[in-house]
Motif scaffolding. Structure first.
Motif, PDB file in Angstrom:
ATOM      1  N   THR A 116       3.567  -4.625   7.577  1.00  0.00           N
ATOM      2  CA  THR A 116       4.369  -3.517   8.076  1.00  0.00           C
ATOM      3  C   THR A 116       4.970  -2.696   6.953  1.00  0.00           C
ATOM      4  O   THR A 116       5.522  -3.250   5.996  1.00  0.00           O
ATOM      5  CB  THR A 116       5.438  -4.024   9.080  1.00  0.00           C
ATOM      6  N   ALA A 117       4.817  -1.371   7.063  1.00  0.00           N
ATOM      7  CA  ALA A 117       5.370  -0.430   6.082  1.00  0.00           C
ATOM      8  C   ALA A 117       4.953  -0.807   4.664  1.00  0.00           C
ATOM      9  O   ALA A 117       5.768  -0.828   3.754  1.00  0.00           O
ATOM     10  CB  ALA A 117       6.893  -0.374   6.199  1.00  0.00           C
ATOM     11  N   THR A 118       3.669  -1.128   4.516  1.00  0.00           N
ATOM     12  CA  THR A 118       3.202  -1.558   3.193  1.00  0.00           C
ATOM     13  C   THR A 118       1.901  -0.854   2.813  1.00  0.00           C
ATOM     14  O   THR A 118       1.346  -0.081   3.599  1.00  0.00           O
ATOM     15  CB  THR A 118       3.081  -3.095   3.148  1.00  0.00           C
ATOM     16  N   ARG A 119       1.439  -1.135   1.616  1.00  0.00           N
ATOM     17  CA  ARG A 119       0.192  -0.531   1.119  1.00  0.00           C
ATOM     18  C   ARG A 119      -0.550  -1.563   0.268  1.00  0.00           C
ATOM     19  O   ARG A 119       0.058  -2.502  -0.248  1.00  0.00           O
ATOM     20  CB  ARG A 119       0.482   0.712   0.290  1.00  0.00           C
ATOM     21  N   SER A 120      -1.863  -1.331   0.123  1.00  0.00           N
ATOM     22  CA  SER A 120      -2.646  -2.274  -0.687  1.00  0.00           C
ATOM     23  C   SER A 120      -2.760  -1.816  -2.138  1.00  0.00           C
ATOM     24  O   SER A 120      -2.967  -2.634  -3.036  1.00  0.00           O
ATOM     25  CB  SER A 120      -4.053  -2.437  -0.094  1.00  0.00           C
ATOM     26  N   GLU A 213       7.170   8.153  10.659  1.00  0.00           N
ATOM     27  CA  GLU A 213       7.966   8.985   9.735  1.00  0.00           C
ATOM     28  C   GLU A 213       8.352   8.220   8.480  1.00  0.00           C
ATOM     29  O   GLU A 213       9.415   8.468   7.904  1.00  0.00           O
ATOM     30  CB  GLU A 213       9.237   9.476  10.434  1.00  0.00           C
ATOM     31  N   ASP A 214       7.505   7.304   8.069  1.00  0.00           N
ATOM     32  CA  ASP A 214       7.802   6.552   6.836  1.00  0.00           C
ATOM     33  C   ASP A 214       7.753   7.515   5.645  1.00  0.00           C
ATOM     34  O   ASP A 214       6.724   8.126   5.369  1.00  0.00           O
ATOM     35  CB  ASP A 214       6.765   5.425   6.673  1.00  0.00           C
ATOM     36  N   GLN A 215       8.883   7.640   4.944  1.00  0.00           N
ATOM     37  CA  GLN A 215       8.964   8.579   3.809  1.00  0.00           C
ATOM     38  C   GLN A 215       8.679   7.881   2.483  1.00  0.00           C
ATOM     39  O   GLN A 215       8.700   8.506   1.432  1.00  0.00           O
ATOM     40  CB  GLN A 215      10.367   9.186   3.736  1.00  0.00           C
ATOM     41  N   ILE A 216       8.444   6.572   2.513  1.00  0.00           N
ATOM     42  CA  ILE A 216       8.190   5.836   1.264  1.00  0.00           C
ATOM     43  C   ILE A 216       6.692   5.532   1.132  1.00  0.00           C
ATOM     44  O   ILE A 216       6.106   5.704   0.069  1.00  0.00           O
ATOM     45  CB  ILE A 216       9.068   4.564   1.206  1.00  0.00           C
ATOM     46  N   ILE A 217       6.090   5.100   2.240  1.00  0.00           N
ATOM     47  CA  ILE A 217       4.639   4.847   2.227  1.00  0.00           C
ATOM     48  C   ILE A 217       4.014   5.674   3.358  1.00  0.00           C
ATOM     49  O   ILE A 217       4.236   5.393   4.540  1.00  0.00           O
ATOM     50  CB  ILE A 217       4.341   3.340   2.396  1.00  0.00           C
ATOM     51  N   PRO A 218       3.253   6.721   3.003  1.00  0.00           N
ATOM     52  CA  PRO A 218       2.733   7.621   4.037  1.00  0.00           C
ATOM     53  C   PRO A 218       1.817   6.895   5.035  1.00  0.00           C
ATOM     54  O   PRO A 218       1.044   6.013   4.675  1.00  0.00           O
ATOM     55  CB  PRO A 218       1.943   8.666   3.241  1.00  0.00           C
ATOM     56  N   THR A 240      10.096   6.557  13.723  1.00  0.00           N
ATOM     57  CA  THR A 240      10.455   5.363  12.954  1.00  0.00           C
ATOM     58  C   THR A 240      10.058   5.584  11.504  1.00  0.00           C
ATOM     59  O   THR A 240       8.995   6.144  11.228  1.00  0.00           O
ATOM     60  CB  THR A 240       9.694   4.130  13.529  1.00  0.00           C
ATOM     61  N   GLY A 241      10.929   5.151  10.585  1.00  0.00           N
ATOM     62  CA  GLY A 241      10.654   5.305   9.171  1.00  0.00           C
ATOM     63  C   GLY A 241      10.112   4.030   8.548  1.00  0.00           C
ATOM     64  O   GLY A 241       9.226   3.371   9.118  1.00  0.00           O
ATOM     65  N   HIS A 242      10.693   3.651   7.399  1.00  0.00           N
ATOM     66  CA  HIS A 242      10.183   2.552   6.576  1.00  0.00           C
ATOM     67  C   HIS A 242      10.710   1.183   7.038  1.00  0.00           C
ATOM     68  O   HIS A 242      10.385   0.173   6.444  1.00  0.00           O
ATOM     69  CB  HIS A 242      10.574   2.841   5.115  1.00  0.00           C
ATOM     70  N   LEU A 243      11.553   1.179   8.093  1.00  0.00           N
ATOM     71  CA  LEU A 243      12.158  -0.089   8.530  1.00  0.00           C
ATOM     72  C   LEU A 243      11.890  -0.388  10.013  1.00  0.00           C
ATOM     73  O   LEU A 243      12.839  -0.493  10.806  1.00  0.00           O
ATOM     74  CB  LEU A 243      13.678  -0.015   8.313  1.00  0.00           C
TER      75      LEU A 243
END
Ligand code: MLT
Length: 263
Positions: A116-120, A213-218, A240-243
């Motif tokens: 969730t709310a992550t990237r590789s 609406e995650d502003q840290i990880i698109p 919902t954003g990054h949390l």
């Protein structure tokens, strides 16, 4: 609860019984971001929410930290808890980076993944330089500069404007991260490996769950990541954003519940 691991004292909460469900928080956060999950999901599963070293109530041990070290801490916690059964691992943001490492190192322990709310991807050169700058600032001025920079971006703009209680609570969690933990995590993230090739090796059911609406990880990165994993459901939470676990806890819990029941 606390346990003495190799060279530090780790704080964790656990509740319930059944399929073990390990939640790994992001940066610079703590197990508190999983409070709604701990409370609601323990009626169905064995929920385990550790504080990573240097974060929350875990000991503020100095670095160096690495994804390997942080994944090893979690493996040691599972050993301490006597968990032999495969575990569903849910990683949030930096917790997702640790989840990839956990999968590489301890694949036999993993029954399923919730990313969730992550990237590789790893950090690009300018991202690495920003980690160095942030670590310098924290060593000079404490954690406030990192908190002030991240807080307005960590939730969706709507959550930030309309939920002052959540904003204060997340600020408190972030401010509670030790200088050692903040710097250790920044350096571990800076040096983390690219996990993109790991995506093709994931052979357990997976959910990628991301805030629209995650502003840290698109969102676009999460969609691409989900598309590279064989057996993967992709869930987007609007507004919902990054949390997602805190901004939309009810829906988050429903996704987790349905996913694990379908395993
Ligand atoms: C996190 O939420 O864990 C961090 O923002 C991730 C990062 O900085 O790469």
């Amino acid at each position: 609860m606390k346990v003495n691991l190799d060279n530090f004292e780790m704080a964790y909460s656990e509740a319930g019984s059944g399929t073990p469900l390990l939640f790994i928080h992001g940066f610079p956060l703590s197990k508190s971001i999983w409070q709604p999950q701990l409370e609601a999901l323990n009626t169905s599963f064995h929920v385990i929410t550790p504080d990573l070293r240097g974060h929350g109530d875990s000991e503020a041990v100095p670095g160096p930290y690495s994804m390997e070290l942080l994944a090893g801490d979690l493996n040691a916690l599972l050993d301490h808890l006597g968990i032999n059964q495969p575990v569903v691992v849910c990683g949030h943001s930096m917790g997702g980076y640790i989840t990839f490492e956990f999968f590489r190192q301890y694949q036999q322990r993993v029954a399923g993944l919730i990313l969730t709310a992550t990237r590789s991807a790893d950090d690009p050169p300018e991202g690495k330089a920003n980690r160095d700058k942030a670590a310098q600032n924290v060593l000079q001025d404490g954690v406030s500069p990192v908190v002030e920079g991240m807080l307005p971006k960590i939730m969706s703009p709507a959550t930030f404007d309309t939920d002052p209680e959540l904003v204060e609570s997340v600020k408190g969690i972030m401010m509670g991260t030790s200088i050692e933990g903040t710097v250790g995590a920044l350096m571990a993230m800076k040096d983390r490996p690219d996990s993109t090739l790991t995506l093709e090796e994931i052979n357990v059911p997976t959910v990628v769950l991301h805030g629209g609406e995650d502003q840290i990880i698109p969102l676009v990165e999460a969609r691409k990541m989900a598309g590279s994993i064989q057996d993967c459901e992709f869930v987007v939470f609007d507004n919902t954003g990054h949390l997602p676990s805190l901004e939309n806890p009810q829906r988050f819990n429903n996704v987790v519940q349905d996913f694990i029941q379908g395993l």
